[in-house]
Write a protein that holds these residues in place. Structure first.
Motif, PDB file in Angstrom:
ATOM      1  N   ALA A  47       0.848  -1.196   0.000  1.00  0.00           N
ATOM      2  CA  ALA A  47       0.000   0.000   0.000  1.00  0.00           C
ATOM      3  C   ALA A  47       0.882   1.245   0.000  1.00  0.00           C
ATOM      4  N   GLY A  48       0.328   2.342  -0.523  1.00  0.00           N
ATOM      5  CA  GLY A  48       1.050   3.605  -0.500  1.00  0.00           C
ATOM      6  C   GLY A  48       0.519   4.571  -1.530  1.00  0.00           C
ATOM      7  N   VAL A  49       1.212   5.685  -1.638  1.00  0.00           N
ATOM      8  CA  VAL A  49       0.899   6.697  -2.640  1.00  0.00           C
ATOM      9  C   VAL A  49       1.874   6.506  -3.798  1.00  0.00           C
ATOM     10  N   TYR A  50       1.326   6.424  -5.010  1.00  0.00           N
ATOM     11  CA  TYR A  50       2.111   6.130  -6.202  1.00  0.00           C
ATOM     12  C   TYR A  50       1.915   7.225  -7.253  1.00  0.00           C
ATOM     13  N   TYR A  51       2.936   7.401  -8.065  1.00  0.00           N
ATOM     14  CA  TYR A  51       2.882   8.292  -9.230  1.00  0.00           C
ATOM     15  C   TYR A  51       2.933   7.430 -10.479  1.00  0.00           C
ATOM     16  N   PHE A  52       2.006   7.682 -11.420  1.00  0.00           N
ATOM     17  CA  PHE A  52       1.967   6.968 -12.692  1.00  0.00           C
ATOM     18  C   PHE A  52       1.999   7.966 -13.841  1.00  0.00           C
ATOM     19  N   THR A  53       2.658   7.574 -14.914  1.00  0.00           N
ATOM     20  CA  THR A  53       2.705   8.401 -16.110  1.00  0.00           C
ATOM     21  C   THR A  53       2.698   7.502 -17.344  1.00  0.00           C
ATOM     22  N   PHE A  54       2.182   8.026 -18.439  1.00  0.00           N
ATOM     23  CA  PHE A  54       2.180   7.270 -19.690  1.00  0.00           C
ATOM     24  C   PHE A  54       2.354   8.224 -20.863  1.00  0.00           C
ATOM     25  N   SER A  55       2.857   7.682 -21.947  1.00  0.00           N
ATOM     26  CA  SER A  55       2.973   8.448 -23.190  1.00  0.00           C
ATOM     27  C   SER A  55       2.716   7.506 -24.354  1.00  0.00           C
TER      28      SER A  55
END
Length: 136
Positions: A51-59
């Motif tokens: 569990a936790g806070v996540y950063y996601f990115t896509f291109s």
């Protein structure tokens, strides 16, 4: 278990993926980094190993003369979108992307969905998906 979780995967198979008549999970076949083993390239799904806070990115790259776009999904809900229609000349390309910070419980799933009748271009690693855990 380590608290480090991070991944980057690219769709490197080359050419267009899609369009398909229904929404589809986009599978990024080539894993560059997968610390914590949260991303599964056979299903295309990141499953939070902690569990936790996540950063996601896509291109992604929009292929010529197609409607293109992706949806960042958490479990079964749309988080953010990006879309484009590349109707320009043969050598001009359009790119799109987006990002989000998400609070995930153990086992939550995050993935990229290719909407029905959309496609993306995957040659030269132009379409990617990344994420990492920021904090608890």
């Amino acid at each position: 278990m380590s608290d480090k979780v991070m991944f980057t995967a690219v769709a490197a198979q080359g050419g267009n993926i899609g369009p398909f008549p229904t929404d589809s999970i986009l599978k990024f076949d080539t894993i560059i980094t997968n610390v914590g083993e949260g991303y599964d390239n056979t299903s295309g799904v990141f499953k939070a190993p902690i569990a936790g806070v996540y950063y996601f990115t896509f291109s992604y790259q929009a292929p010529k003369n197609y409607t293109s776009g992706l949806l960042l999904m958490k479990n079964d809900s749309v988080v953010v979108k990006a879309a484009d229609h590349n109707g320009r000349g043969e050598y001009l390309t359009d790119n799109g992307g987006n990002s989000a910070i998400l609070e995930l419980a153990l086992g939550d799933k995050v993935f990229m969905q290719l909407p029905a009748n959309h496609c993306v271009w995957t040659a030269d690693r132009t379409t990617s998906f990344s994420g990492f855990r920021i904090s608890q």
